[in-house]
Write a protein that holds these residues in place. Structure first.
Motif, PDB file in Angstrom:
ATOM      1  N   LYS A 193       2.502   1.616  -3.521  1.00 22.47           N
ATOM      2  CA  LYS A 193       1.548   1.923  -4.579  1.00 22.47           C
ATOM      3  C   LYS A 193       0.959   3.323  -4.453  1.00 22.47           C
ATOM      4  N   ASP A 194       0.822   3.814  -3.230  1.00 21.53           N
ATOM      5  CA  ASP A 194       0.198   5.124  -3.018  1.00 21.53           C
ATOM      6  C   ASP A 194       1.133   6.023  -2.212  1.00 21.53           C
ATOM      7  N   PRO A 195       2.112   6.614  -2.878  1.00 20.05           N
ATOM      8  CA  PRO A 195       3.075   7.451  -2.159  1.00 20.05           C
ATOM      9  C   PRO A 195       2.462   8.722  -1.576  1.00 20.05           C
ATOM     10  N   GLY A 196       1.260   9.086  -1.989  1.00 17.08           N
ATOM     11  CA  GLY A 196       0.597  10.263  -1.436  1.00 17.08           C
ATOM     12  C   GLY A 196      -0.014  10.006  -0.073  1.00 17.08           C
ATOM     13  N   ASN A 197      -0.168   8.743   0.278  1.00 12.45           N
ATOM     14  CA  ASN A 197      -0.740   8.373   1.569  1.00 12.45           C
ATOM     15  C   ASN A 197       0.388   8.308   2.597  1.00 12.45           C
ATOM     16  N   GLN A 213       4.777   5.971   4.873  1.00  5.67           N
ATOM     17  CA  GLN A 213       5.867   6.624   4.149  1.00  5.67           C
ATOM     18  C   GLN A 213       7.112   6.835   5.001  1.00  5.67           C
ATOM     19  N   ARG A 255       0.830  -1.210   0.000  1.00  9.01           N
ATOM     20  CA  ARG A 255       0.000   0.000   0.000  1.00  9.01           C
ATOM     21  C   ARG A 255       0.864   1.260   0.000  1.00  9.01           C
TER      22      ARG A 255
END
Length: 67
Positions: free
Chosen positions: A14-18, A22, A11
């Motif tokens: 796939k979703d570096p904005g989340n 991070q 996750r």
């Protein structure tokens, strides 16, 4: 628990904005890069295993070597 860590990692990639995972990914990546560039790595699989273990440690706060 291992599948949950893997799902968190996927996750996060796939979703570096989340921002959920991070920080753990960034810390694990930084330490893994330092290890890989030090010349201590003798096989590529040790680098991937180290990254996964570091990610798990930063996500859970537990030492993955105690499995």
């Amino acid at each position: 628990m291992e599948t949950e860590i893997g799902k968190r990692l996927v996750r996060g990639i796939k979703d570096p904005g989340n921002p959920e995972s991070q920080e753990s990914i960034a810390k694990a990546m930084e330490l893994t890069k330092a290890y890989a560039s030090s010349g201590s790595a003798t096989h590529f699989s040790t680098v991937t295993k180290l990254f996964y273990d570091l990610f798990e440690m930063f996500e859970t706060g537990r030492d993955p070597r105690t499995k």
